[in-house]
Design an enzyme around this catalytic site. Structure first.
Site, PDB file in Angstrom:
ATOM      1  N   CYS A   2     -39.105 -35.507  12.401  1.00 31.62           N
ATOM      2  CA  CYS A   2     -39.100 -36.967  12.236  1.00 31.62           C
ATOM      3  C   CYS A   2     -40.482 -37.542  12.531  1.00 31.62           C
ATOM      4  O   CYS A   2     -40.878 -38.552  11.944  1.00 31.62           O
ATOM      5  CB  CYS A   2     -38.033 -37.610  13.114  1.00 31.62           C
ATOM      6  SG  CYS A   2     -38.280 -37.391  14.878  1.00 31.62           S
ATOM      7  N   GLY A  27     -44.982 -44.389  22.188  1.00 31.38           N
ATOM      8  CA  GLY A  27     -44.737 -44.076  23.590  1.00 31.38           C
ATOM      9  C   GLY A  27     -44.816 -42.602  23.913  1.00 31.38           C
ATOM     10  O   GLY A  27     -44.344 -42.174  24.973  1.00 31.38           O
ATOM     11  N   CYS A 123     -32.335 -36.000  18.634  1.00 30.97           N
ATOM     12  CA  CYS A 123     -32.131 -37.445  18.722  1.00 30.97           C
ATOM     13  C   CYS A 123     -31.076 -37.961  17.749  1.00 30.97           C
ATOM     14  O   CYS A 123     -30.282 -38.840  18.085  1.00 30.97           O
ATOM     15  CB  CYS A 123     -33.450 -38.179  18.506  1.00 30.97           C
ATOM     16  SG  CYS A 123     -34.256 -37.817  16.927  1.00 30.97           S
TER      17      CYS A 123
END
Length: 318
Positions: A2, A27, A123
């Site tokens: 991703c 982040g 995720c």
């Protein structure tokens, strides 16, 4: 994937091309040589003045560096990011530890951030059962669990693709732990071994596809010598493994680990590091023989030495 195809491709191009952004910030716990201003310190490069966006016009290759917080370092997941995207990406957390970030959140009363659990696993699967998720997209392919030591059938499973090398295999009716050491995609069988550190799980040789190099394509030392010492890992947060890379003409590399490592599997990415820099990565396409296979080969080729007629024990007992 991703990061390569979504965040640093689709999202990155949308932000830069459609929104006119100078850069994107994420982040991730990682750093670049731009943020260290290493590029600007080079004598042959004039440091740009003026607008913030000008810093991204420097043409020297930008390096991907490990984060200050070595435990949280996420360069493993960024090892396939393009040079173009990396040049215009900022990692604000790269110089900070996770504890310090939490302190900042507490001082600013961001309690919902402090209460969030660490993200683990894949995720897009979330809390769903991995086997159930996969079987929504792939038809079950029943097969057998087979002992690698004596070829005994120990049980059955719903599909070899549900298992990865090194994981514990839950075999119905068996209390003792067995671990996946090989998979046969043609027959559908999963070979297992009875110990977590069984030699069938250890290998010291692999070959990747064409490596994606981040700053140099490929590193000058590897081009010059055709071999290069560095480190690699194939799982996030695993200890870095010393190795030697051998460059092939097609851009693939052979990776020889100084010491055999547990759980290498086809399809994983070997990510390379040297002196705190993430050099790039390649998908594992071939594996060398396991320590167990090599051990069996030695046993088969071992020849019993000939014994002379006057050796003890060959004369008839009086």
């Amino acid at each position: 994937m991703c990061n390569k195809h979504v965040k640093f491709s689709c999202f990155y191009h949308y932000a830069v091309d459609n929104l006119g952004a100078d850069a994107v910030a994420t982040g991730h716990y990682a750093r670049t040589s731009l943020e260290d201003e290493e590029v600007f310190e080079q004598k042959h490069t004039k440091r740009p003045d003026g607008l913030f966006r000008n810093r991204f016009e420097v043409r020297n290759p930008v390096k991907l560096l490990q984060a200050a917080d070595s435990f949280k370092d996420q360069t493993f997941f960024l090892s396939q990011v393009s040079q173009d995207a990396l040049r215009r990406t900022i990692f604000p957390l790269g110089e900070l530890t996770k504890d310090f970030v939490k302190k900042i959140a507490a001082e600013n009363r961001l309690h919902h951030v402090l209460q969030k659990k660490e993200s683990m696993g894949i995720c897009f699967i979330g809390k769903r059962n991995f086997e159930h998720f996969i079987l929504q997209y792939l038809q079950p392919r029943p097969g057998k669990f087979i002992s690698i030591e004596d070829n005994k059938v120990l049980g059955t499973h719903k599909g070899w693709f549900l298992y990865t090398l090194g994981q514990r295999a839950k075999i119905s009716g068996l209390k003792e732990p067995w671990y996946v050491v090989e998979k046969d995609g043609v027959k559908g069988d999963v070979l297992v071994a009875p110990q977590v550190d069984h030699p069938a799980l250890y290998r010291d040789l692999l070959r990747t596809n064409r490596v994606h190099w981040i700053a140099e394509e490929p590193p000058a030392a590897l081009v010059r010598d055709k071999m290069m010492e560095c480190h690699f890992r194939f799982r996030h947060q695993m200890a870095l493994v010393p190795c030697v890379l051998t460059l092939n003409q097609d851009g693939t590399v052979w990776v020889t680990a100084v010491k055999a490592v547990r759980g290498l599997a086809l399809g994983q990415f070997a990510v390379f590091y040297k002196s705190g820099e993430c050099l790039g990565s390649g998908k594992i396409l071939r594996l060398g023989p396991s320590a167990y296979t090599l051990q069996k080969g030695k046993n088969r080729t071992r020849v019993t030495p000939e014994v002379s007629s006057d050796s003890p024990g060959l004369h008839p007992t009086p």
